[in-house]
Structure formats: structure tokens, C-alpha cells
Design an enzyme around this catalytic site. Structure first.
Site, PDB file in Angstrom:
ATOM      1  N   LYS A  11      11.306  48.064  83.661  1.00  0.00           N
ATOM      2  CA  LYS A  11      11.661  48.016  85.095  1.00  0.00           C
ATOM      3  C   LYS A  11      10.867  46.923  85.820  1.00  0.00           C
ATOM      4  O   LYS A  11      11.446  46.067  86.481  1.00  0.00           O
ATOM      5  CB  LYS A  11      11.367  49.365  85.785  1.00  0.00           C
ATOM      6  CG  LYS A  11      12.122  50.544  85.204  1.00  0.00           C
ATOM      7  CD  LYS A  11      11.829  51.823  85.962  1.00  0.00           C
ATOM      8  CE  LYS A  11      10.366  52.246  85.959  1.00  0.00           C
ATOM      9  NZ  LYS A  11       9.853  52.682  84.669  1.00  0.00           N
ATOM     10  N   ARG A  26      11.817  59.036  91.496  1.00  0.00           N
ATOM     11  CA  ARG A  26      11.388  59.556  90.199  1.00  0.00           C
ATOM     12  C   ARG A  26      11.689  61.026  90.023  1.00  0.00           C
ATOM     13  O   ARG A  26      11.357  61.607  88.996  1.00  0.00           O
ATOM     14  CB  ARG A  26       9.892  59.332  90.060  1.00  0.00           C
ATOM     15  CG  ARG A  26       9.564  58.103  89.229  1.00  0.00           C
ATOM     16  CD  ARG A  26       8.061  57.982  89.140  1.00  0.00           C
ATOM     17  NE  ARG A  26       7.631  57.331  87.944  1.00  0.00           N
ATOM     18  CZ  ARG A  26       7.424  56.030  87.829  1.00  0.00           C
ATOM     19  NH1 ARG A  26       7.694  55.233  88.818  1.00  0.00           N
ATOM     20  NH2 ARG A  26       6.968  55.532  86.707  1.00  0.00           N
ATOM     21  N   ARG A  84       0.911  46.779  75.807  1.00  0.00           N
ATOM     22  CA  ARG A  84       0.346  46.492  77.129  1.00  0.00           C
ATOM     23  C   ARG A  84      -1.068  47.075  77.241  1.00  0.00           C
ATOM     24  O   ARG A  84      -1.937  46.474  77.874  1.00  0.00           O
ATOM     25  CB  ARG A  84       1.245  47.085  78.230  1.00  0.00           C
ATOM     26  CG  ARG A  84       0.725  46.749  79.614  1.00  0.00           C
ATOM     27  CD  ARG A  84       1.676  47.146  80.714  1.00  0.00           C
ATOM     28  NE  ARG A  84       1.875  48.580  80.739  1.00  0.00           N
ATOM     29  CZ  ARG A  84       2.789  49.188  81.468  1.00  0.00           C
ATOM     30  NH1 ARG A  84       3.620  48.487  82.217  1.00  0.00           N
ATOM     31  NH2 ARG A  84       2.921  50.503  81.459  1.00  0.00           N
ATOM     32  N   ARG A 134      -4.436  49.070  81.182  1.00  0.00           N
ATOM     33  CA  ARG A 134      -4.106  49.863  82.372  1.00  0.00           C
ATOM     34  C   ARG A 134      -4.563  51.308  82.165  1.00  0.00           C
ATOM     35  O   ARG A 134      -4.378  51.864  81.081  1.00  0.00           O
ATOM     36  CB  ARG A 134      -2.585  49.803  82.612  1.00  0.00           C
ATOM     37  CG  ARG A 134      -2.232  49.791  84.071  1.00  0.00           C
ATOM     38  CD  ARG A 134      -0.778  49.516  84.275  1.00  0.00           C
ATOM     39  NE  ARG A 134       0.027  50.737  84.243  1.00  0.00           N
ATOM     40  CZ  ARG A 134       1.318  50.776  84.521  1.00  0.00           C
ATOM     41  NH1 ARG A 134       1.952  49.665  84.821  1.00  0.00           N
ATOM     42  NH2 ARG A 134       1.977  51.909  84.473  1.00  0.00           N
ATOM     43  N   ARG A 173       3.546  60.905  80.597  1.00  0.00           N
ATOM     44  CA  ARG A 173       4.511  60.158  81.416  1.00  0.00           C
ATOM     45  C   ARG A 173       5.917  60.281  80.841  1.00  0.00           C
ATOM     46  O   ARG A 173       6.893  60.381  81.579  1.00  0.00           O
ATOM     47  CB  ARG A 173       4.094  58.686  81.504  1.00  0.00           C
ATOM     48  CG  ARG A 173       2.912  58.491  82.471  1.00  0.00           C
ATOM     49  CD  ARG A 173       2.180  57.195  82.211  1.00  0.00           C
ATOM     50  NE  ARG A 173       2.986  56.025  82.409  1.00  0.00           N
ATOM     51  CZ  ARG A 173       2.703  54.830  81.886  1.00  0.00           C
ATOM     52  NH1 ARG A 173       1.629  54.664  81.138  1.00  0.00           N
ATOM     53  NH2 ARG A 173       3.482  53.805  82.112  1.00  0.00           N
TER      54      ARG A 173
HETATM   55  P1  B4P Z   1       7.721  48.056  82.209  1.00  0.00           P
HETATM   56  O1  B4P Z   1       8.741  49.063  81.862  1.00  0.00           O
HETATM   57  O2  B4P Z   1       8.141  46.913  83.036  1.00  0.00           O
HETATM   58  O3  B4P Z   1       6.628  49.030  82.790  1.00  0.00           O
HETATM   59  P2  B4P Z   1       6.424  49.560  84.256  1.00  0.00           P
HETATM   60  O4  B4P Z   1       7.321  48.931  85.263  1.00  0.00           O
HETATM   61  O5  B4P Z   1       4.995  49.358  84.470  1.00  0.00           O
HETATM   62  O6  B4P Z   1       6.864  51.081  84.275  1.00  0.00           O
HETATM   63  P3  B4P Z   1       5.993  52.386  84.353  1.00  0.00           P
HETATM   64  O7  B4P Z   1       6.988  53.471  84.570  1.00  0.00           O
HETATM   65  O8  B4P Z   1       5.173  52.461  83.132  1.00  0.00           O
HETATM   66  O9  B4P Z   1       4.940  52.242  85.557  1.00  0.00           O
HETATM   67  P4  B4P Z   1       4.968  52.449  87.140  1.00  0.00           P
HETATM   68  O10 B4P Z   1       4.108  51.388  87.675  1.00  0.00           O
HETATM   69  O11 B4P Z   1       6.352  52.551  87.702  1.00  0.00           O
HETATM   70  O12 B4P Z   1       7.005  47.321  80.967  1.00  0.00           O
HETATM   71  C1  B4P Z   1       6.242  47.954  79.984  1.00  0.00           C
HETATM   72  C2  B4P Z   1       5.841  46.971  78.879  1.00  0.00           C
HETATM   73  O13 B4P Z   1       6.984  46.615  78.114  1.00  0.00           O
HETATM   74  C3  B4P Z   1       5.230  45.670  79.370  1.00  0.00           C
HETATM   75  O14 B4P Z   1       4.111  45.362  78.589  1.00  0.00           O
HETATM   76  C4  B4P Z   1       6.318  44.627  79.154  1.00  0.00           C
HETATM   77  O15 B4P Z   1       5.811  43.338  78.874  1.00  0.00           O
HETATM   78  C5  B4P Z   1       7.058  45.188  77.948  1.00  0.00           C
HETATM   79  N1  B4P Z   1       8.477  44.803  77.937  1.00  0.00           N
HETATM   80  C6  B4P Z   1       9.335  44.903  78.980  1.00  0.00           C
HETATM   81  N2  B4P Z   1      10.550  44.443  78.633  1.00  0.00           N
HETATM   82  C7  B4P Z   1      10.476  44.063  77.318  1.00  0.00           C
HETATM   83  C8  B4P Z   1      11.426  43.508  76.365  1.00  0.00           C
HETATM   84  N3  B4P Z   1      12.702  43.255  76.693  1.00  0.00           N
HETATM   85  N4  B4P Z   1      10.982  43.250  75.108  1.00  0.00           N
HETATM   86  C9  B4P Z   1       9.701  43.486  74.774  1.00  0.00           C
HETATM   87  N5  B4P Z   1       8.762  44.003  75.620  1.00  0.00           N
HETATM   88  C10 B4P Z   1       9.144  44.291  76.885  1.00  0.00           C
HETATM   89  O16 B4P Z   1       4.271  53.901  87.362  1.00  0.00           O
HETATM   90  C11 B4P Z   1       2.940  54.192  87.013  1.00  0.00           C
HETATM   91  C12 B4P Z   1       2.486  55.540  87.622  1.00  0.00           C
HETATM   92  O17 B4P Z   1       2.497  55.462  89.080  1.00  0.00           O
HETATM   93  C13 B4P Z   1       3.358  56.776  87.331  1.00  0.00           C
HETATM   94  O18 B4P Z   1       3.054  57.354  86.068  1.00  0.00           O
HETATM   95  C14 B4P Z   1       2.998  57.680  88.544  1.00  0.00           C
HETATM   96  O19 B4P Z   1       1.762  58.350  88.354  1.00  0.00           O
HETATM   97  C15 B4P Z   1       2.859  56.725  89.689  1.00  0.00           C
HETATM   98  N6  B4P Z   1       4.123  56.546  90.438  1.00  0.00           N
HETATM   99  C16 B4P Z   1       4.860  55.393  90.523  1.00  0.00           C
HETATM  100  N7  B4P Z   1       5.960  55.587  91.276  1.00  0.00           N
HETATM  101  C17 B4P Z   1       5.923  56.901  91.667  1.00  0.00           C
HETATM  102  C18 B4P Z   1       6.795  57.723  92.424  1.00  0.00           C
HETATM  103  N8  B4P Z   1       7.952  57.256  92.930  1.00  0.00           N
HETATM  104  N9  B4P Z   1       6.460  59.030  92.624  1.00  0.00           N
HETATM  105  C19 B4P Z   1       5.330  59.529  92.132  1.00  0.00           C
HETATM  106  N10 B4P Z   1       4.460  58.819  91.380  1.00  0.00           N
HETATM  107  C20 B4P Z   1       4.753  57.511  91.145  1.00  0.00           C
END
Ligand code: B4P
Length: 188
Positions: free
Chosen positions: A13, A88, A127, A133, A144
Site C-alpha cells: 500500500k 482498517r 523491511r 521498524r 498484524r
Molecule cells: P507496504 O505494504 O507498502 O507496507 P505498509 O504500507 O507499511 O503497510 P502496513 O500495513 O505494514 O503499515 P501501516 O503504516 O499502514 O510494504 C511492505 C514492504 O514490502 C516494503 O518493504 C516494500 O518495499 C515491500 N514491497 C512492496 N511492494 C513490493 C513488490 N511489488 N515487490 C517486492 N517488495 C515489495 O500501519 C502500521 C501500524 O499503524 C498498524 O499496525 C496500526 O497499529 C497503526 N495504524 C495505521 N493505520 C491505522 C488505522 N486506520 N487504525 C488504527 N491503527 C492504524
């Protein structure tokens, strides 16, 4: 274009939102980034959120909605936005619809990035090594993924039921996935 990006942790995402904001010329709003910034700044809200995030649980709906409402009130969102990490759970999906109805800016489309669980775990492990992180530890990641299947997966049906869901296969190079997303939203 008002776009919601849905997908499990590690589905890409944040990765795709960064690319999409260039292609669509609208801001990228990530609730995860907003929360991490609050934690880094040590605000009262960030102090509350820190431990919850490190356990891999969801921060309270009230806190996240307040942050989002403030962000969506900024003028750069009038041309549209990419929402990454929100909603979420179903309560957040309903709250978002109510908020956007008030602003007269309903969601145009929700894109689900579909990636196999094993690959999600591999990506997050990559990552964890590269960035360290705080919520990429094996235990937090398991949590998660559990939270995602219990609370976030129903949001996919929420948008499907409203005729606003596009599913995109999220495996392949980052640019291949980007092209699929652009195709799915009719922006190629
Ligand atoms: P991403 O999938 O981009 O990870 P993310 O956006 O950080 O999603 P995530 O759900 O983990 O975190 P968020 O900040 O929303 O990428 C992951 C990895 O994959 C990277 O290393 C990337 O390089 C790699 N990758 C991506 N595409 C690829 C491809 N095509 N090929 C190979 N590799 C690839 O949330 C974090 C925390 O914040 C939650 O657990 C929660 O505690 C809180 N939070 C956030 N939003 C919330 C909400 N709405 N309500 C309540 N809590 C919330």
C-alpha cells in the site's frame, strides 16, 4: 480522484501510494505515517499510540479519525487523495463515509492489493532488516496479520457491496503492480 488502498500489512500500500501520488497528482495520506510522526514527535497522542503499534494492534478509532479529519481539512486534498491504511475496520469505513459525505467528497474507488501471506511475511522480514521498524518484529507481524484478517478483510466486502472495489494482483515488480492499479482505476 479519491482512492482508498486496501491490503494486508506488506501488500504494498505505502509503496504503491508513493508512486500513485506522482501519477495522479494528489496527496498521499497514510494513517500509519501520521501515527509514526506523532510517535517520533512524542506528542500525547503519539505516546498513547506507541505501545499499541508496537504490539501490532489497531490504535483507537477515535484517535485515528481525529488525525484524519484534520488532514482531510487541508486545502491540498480538494483535488483528491490516496488514502493508505484507512479504513482498517468497519467502524472506520462508516466513519470515513460520514466524514466524506460532510465534505462532499465521496470515495471514487477502493483498490485491494492481493498478495499471498507467505510473501507478505517475506517482504516485512526484508523491511525489518533494512529499516528496523518497531512493529516489524515476528510477533508484531503475526498479530498484524491476525488483526487484518479479523478486522480489515471485512472492509473489502464493504466496498464490493457498494460497487466500488477493484482487486489487483500485488505480486510482481513495483512498476508492474503500479501499471495494474492504474489500469484498474482507468488512469492509463
Ligand atoms: P507496504 O505494504 O507498502 O507496507 P505498509 O504500507 O507499511 O503497510 P502496513 O500495513 O505494514 O503499515 P501501516 O503504516 O499502514 O510494504 C511492505 C514492504 O514490502 C516494503 O518493504 C516494500 O518495499 C515491500 N514491497 C512492496 N511492494 C513490493 C513488490 N511489488 N515487490 C517486492 N517488495 C515489495 O500501519 C502500521 C501500524 O499503524 C498498524 O499496525 C496500526 O497499529 C497503526 N495504524 C495505521 N493505520 C491505522 C488505522 N486506520 N487504525 C488504527 N491503527 C492504524
Amino acid at each position: 480522484m479519491r482512492l482508498v488502498l486496501l491490503g494486508a500489512p506488506g501488500s504494498g500500500k505505502g509503496t504503491q501510494a508513493t508512486r500513485l501520488k506522482e501519477a495522479l497528482r494528489v496527496p498521499h495520506i497514510s494513517t500509519g505515517d501520521l501515527l509514526r510522526a506523532a510517535v517520533a514527535a512524542g506528542t500525547p497522542l503519539g505516546q498513547q499510540a506507541k505501545a499499541v503499534m508496537e504490539r501490532g494492534e489497531l490504535v483507537s478509532d477515535e484517535i485515528v479519525l481525529g488525525m484524519l479529519e484534520e488532514r482531510l481539512g487541508q486545502p491540498d486534498t480538494r483535488a483528491g487523495f490516496i488514502l493508505d491504511g484507512y479504513p482498517r475496520n468497519l467502524a472506520q469505513a462508516n466513519a470515513l463515509d460520514a466524514l466524506l459525505a460532510r465534505l462532499g467528497q465521496p470515495v471514487d474507488i477502493a483498490v485491494q492489493l492481493d498478495v499471498d501471506t507467505e510473501l507478505l511475511i517475506q517482504r516485512i522480514a526484508g523491511r525489518a532488516q533494512a529499516e528496523g521498524r518497531a512493529d516489524d518484529t515476528p510477533e508484531a507481524v503475526r498479530n498484524r496479520l491476525r488483526v487484518y484478517s479479523d478486522q480489515t478483510a471485512p472492509v473489502i466486502d464493504y466496498y464490493r457491496g457498494r460497487g466500488k472495489l477493484a482487486c489487483v494482483f500485488g505480486v510482481g515488480s513495483m512498476d508492474e503492480v503500479l501499471q495494474r492499479v492504474l489500469g484498474a482505476i482507468g488512469a492509463t
